[in-house]
Design a protein around this motif. Structure first.
Motif, PDB file in Angstrom:
ATOM      1  N   GLU A  12      32.744  -6.682 -57.748  1.00 19.60           N
ATOM      2  CA  GLU A  12      33.450  -5.561 -57.460  1.00 19.60           C
ATOM      3  C   GLU A  12      33.400  -4.314 -58.432  1.00 19.60           C
ATOM      4  OE1 GLU A  12      35.004  -4.335 -54.839  1.00 19.60           O
ATOM      5  OE2 GLU A  12      34.414  -6.148 -53.759  1.00 19.60           O
ATOM      6  N   TYR A  13      33.177  -4.657 -59.685  1.00 16.58           N
ATOM      7  CA  TYR A  13      32.575  -3.857 -60.832  1.00 16.58           C
ATOM      8  C   TYR A  13      31.407  -3.228 -60.550  1.00 16.58           C
ATOM      9  CZ  TYR A  13      36.409  -4.591 -64.331  1.00 16.58           C
ATOM     10  OH  TYR A  13      37.613  -4.729 -65.242  1.00 16.58           O
ATOM     11  N   LEU A  14      30.404  -4.163 -60.223  1.00 16.55           N
ATOM     12  CA  LEU A  14      29.077  -3.568 -59.974  1.00 16.55           C
ATOM     13  C   LEU A  14      29.031  -2.805 -58.675  1.00 16.55           C
ATOM     14  CD1 LEU A  14      27.061  -6.841 -60.281  1.00 16.55           C
ATOM     15  CD2 LEU A  14      26.895  -4.828 -61.938  1.00 16.55           C
ATOM     16  N   ALA A  20      30.074   5.064 -58.108  1.00 14.42           N
ATOM     17  CA  ALA A  20      30.174   6.331 -58.953  1.00 14.42           C
ATOM     18  C   ALA A  20      28.787   6.719 -59.395  1.00 14.42           C
ATOM     19  CB  ALA A  20      30.901   5.700 -60.377  1.00 14.42           C
ATOM     20  N   GLY A  21      28.108   6.359 -58.733  1.00 12.62           N
ATOM     21  CA  GLY A  21      26.329   7.068 -59.192  1.00 12.62           C
ATOM     22  C   GLY A  21      25.877   6.515 -60.337  1.00 12.62           C
ATOM     23  N   HIS A  22      26.261   5.103 -60.616  1.00 13.23           N
ATOM     24  CA  HIS A  22      25.491   4.355 -61.858  1.00 13.23           C
ATOM     25  C   HIS A  22      24.838   3.195 -61.476  1.00 13.23           C
ATOM     26  CE1 HIS A  22      27.461   7.437 -64.448  1.00 13.23           C
ATOM     27  NE2 HIS A  22      28.624   7.343 -63.565  1.00 13.23           N
ATOM     28  N   ALA A  23      24.169   3.189 -60.158  1.00 10.84           N
ATOM     29  CA  ALA A  23      23.652   1.887 -59.898  1.00 10.84           C
ATOM     30  C   ALA A  23      22.602   1.331 -60.670  1.00 10.84           C
ATOM     31  CB  ALA A  23      23.183   2.151 -58.382  1.00 10.84           C
ATOM     32  N   ALA A  24      21.664   2.179 -61.410  1.00 15.42           N
ATOM     33  CA  ALA A  24      20.679   1.857 -62.342  1.00 15.42           C
ATOM     34  C   ALA A  24      21.319   1.177 -63.516  1.00 15.42           C
ATOM     35  CB  ALA A  24      19.687   2.972 -62.535  1.00 15.42           C
ATOM     36  N   GLN A  25      22.216   1.920 -64.046  1.00 12.66           N
ATOM     37  CA  GLN A  25      22.798   1.436 -65.095  1.00 12.66           C
ATOM     38  C   GLN A  25      23.802   0.115 -65.104  1.00 12.66           C
ATOM     39  OE1 GLN A  25      23.466   4.559 -64.319  1.00 12.66           O
ATOM     40  NE2 GLN A  25      23.740   5.984 -65.951  1.00 12.66           N
ATOM     41  N   ALA A  26      24.295  -0.309 -63.989  1.00  5.08           N
ATOM     42  CA  ALA A  26      24.940  -1.176 -63.561  1.00  5.08           C
ATOM     43  C   ALA A  26      24.109  -2.454 -63.369  1.00  5.08           C
ATOM     44  CB  ALA A  26      25.738  -1.179 -62.343  1.00  5.08           C
ATOM     45  N   ARG A  27      22.779  -2.137 -62.689  1.00  5.47           N
ATOM     46  CA  ARG A  27      21.975  -3.196 -62.577  1.00  5.47           C
ATOM     47  C   ARG A  27      21.443  -3.515 -63.924  1.00  5.47           C
ATOM     48  NH1 ARG A  27      19.157  -5.172 -58.176  1.00  5.47           N
ATOM     49  NH2 ARG A  27      19.983  -3.422 -57.044  1.00  5.47           N
ATOM     50  N   ILE A  52      33.069  -4.514 -70.222  1.00  9.14           N
ATOM     51  CA  ILE A  52      33.551  -3.607 -70.767  1.00  9.14           C
ATOM     52  C   ILE A  52      32.660  -2.123 -70.303  1.00  9.14           C
ATOM     53  CG2 ILE A  52      33.845  -2.265 -73.082  1.00  9.14           C
ATOM     54  CD1 ILE A  52      34.812  -5.052 -73.967  1.00  9.14           C
ATOM     55  N   ARG A  53      31.224  -2.414 -70.465  1.00 11.92           N
ATOM     56  CA  ARG A  53      30.319  -1.435 -70.044  1.00 11.92           C
ATOM     57  C   ARG A  53      30.389  -1.010 -68.870  1.00 11.92           C
ATOM     58  NH1 ARG A  53      25.013  -4.008 -71.697  1.00 11.92           N
ATOM     59  NH2 ARG A  53      24.191  -2.192 -70.951  1.00 11.92           N
ATOM     60  N   LEU A  54      30.683  -1.840 -67.483  1.00 12.39           N
ATOM     61  CA  LEU A  54      30.994  -1.519 -66.474  1.00 12.39           C
ATOM     62  C   LEU A  54      32.168  -0.784 -65.916  1.00 12.39           C
ATOM     63  CD1 LEU A  54      29.656  -4.858 -64.614  1.00 12.39           C
ATOM     64  CD2 LEU A  54      28.486  -2.813 -64.501  1.00 12.39           C
ATOM     65  N   ILE A  58      32.528   2.962 -64.430  1.00 13.48           N
ATOM     66  CA  ILE A  58      33.282   3.306 -63.419  1.00 13.48           C
ATOM     67  C   ILE A  58      34.401   4.456 -63.952  1.00 13.48           C
ATOM     68  CG2 ILE A  58      35.088   2.361 -61.979  1.00 13.48           C
ATOM     69  CD1 ILE A  58      33.855  -0.492 -62.190  1.00 13.48           C
ATOM     70  N   GLY A  59      34.895   4.329 -64.941  1.00 13.80           N
ATOM     71  CA  GLY A  59      35.643   5.374 -65.535  1.00 13.80           C
ATOM     72  C   GLY A  59      35.301   6.657 -65.886  1.00 13.80           C
ATOM     73  N   GLY A  60      34.018   6.789 -65.907  1.00 15.67           N
ATOM     74  CA  GLY A  60      33.318   8.009 -66.252  1.00 15.67           C
ATOM     75  C   GLY A  60      32.716   8.012 -67.779  1.00 15.67           C
ATOM     76  N   ALA A  61      33.114   7.234 -68.575  1.00 13.65           N
ATOM     77  CA  ALA A  61      32.645   7.307 -69.963  1.00 13.65           C
ATOM     78  C   ALA A  61      31.219   6.993 -70.020  1.00 13.65           C
ATOM     79  CB  ALA A  61      33.392   6.203 -70.623  1.00 13.65           C
ATOM     80  N   GLY A  62      30.549   6.388 -69.261  1.00 14.69           N
ATOM     81  CA  GLY A  62      29.082   5.888 -69.147  1.00 14.69           C
ATOM     82  C   GLY A  62      28.376   6.801 -68.766  1.00 14.69           C
ATOM     83  N   SER A  63      28.833   8.120 -68.427  1.00 11.36           N
ATOM     84  CA  SER A  63      27.857   9.240 -67.872  1.00 11.36           C
ATOM     85  C   SER A  63      27.007   9.845 -68.885  1.00 11.36           C
ATOM     86  CB  SER A  63      28.861  10.425 -67.258  1.00 11.36           C
ATOM     87  OG  SER A  63      29.449   9.775 -66.242  1.00 11.36           O
TER      88      SER A  63
END
Length: 63
Positions: A12-14, A20-27, A52-54, A58-63
């Motif tokens: 679910e995190y992935l 959220a538009g972060h498929a590449a980072q999640a992969r 934590i990274r995922l 999701i929360g938008g901090a990884g943009s």
């Protein structure tokens, strides 16, 4: 049962990171933990770090 629940939550995190538009980072996070089917024994600390990274993605901090 706990491992099944954790696996479902990790999926679910992935999925949420993808939405959220972060498929590449999640992969990249997933591939860092499980680089191949034959190398699948990350440490508990590595798994927690990936979660934590995922969550940050999701929360938008990884943009």
């Amino acid at each position: 049962m706990k491992m099944i629940r954790n696996g479902y939550q990790d999926y679910e995190y992935l999925r949420l990171a993808d939405k959220a538009g972060h498929a590449a980072q999640a992969r990249a996070v997933a591939n860092g933990l499980y680089p191949s089917m034959h190398v699948a024994a990350p440490s508990p600390a590595a798994i927690e770090n990936a979660r934590i990274r995922l969550a940050a993605l999701i929360g938008g901090a990884g943009s």
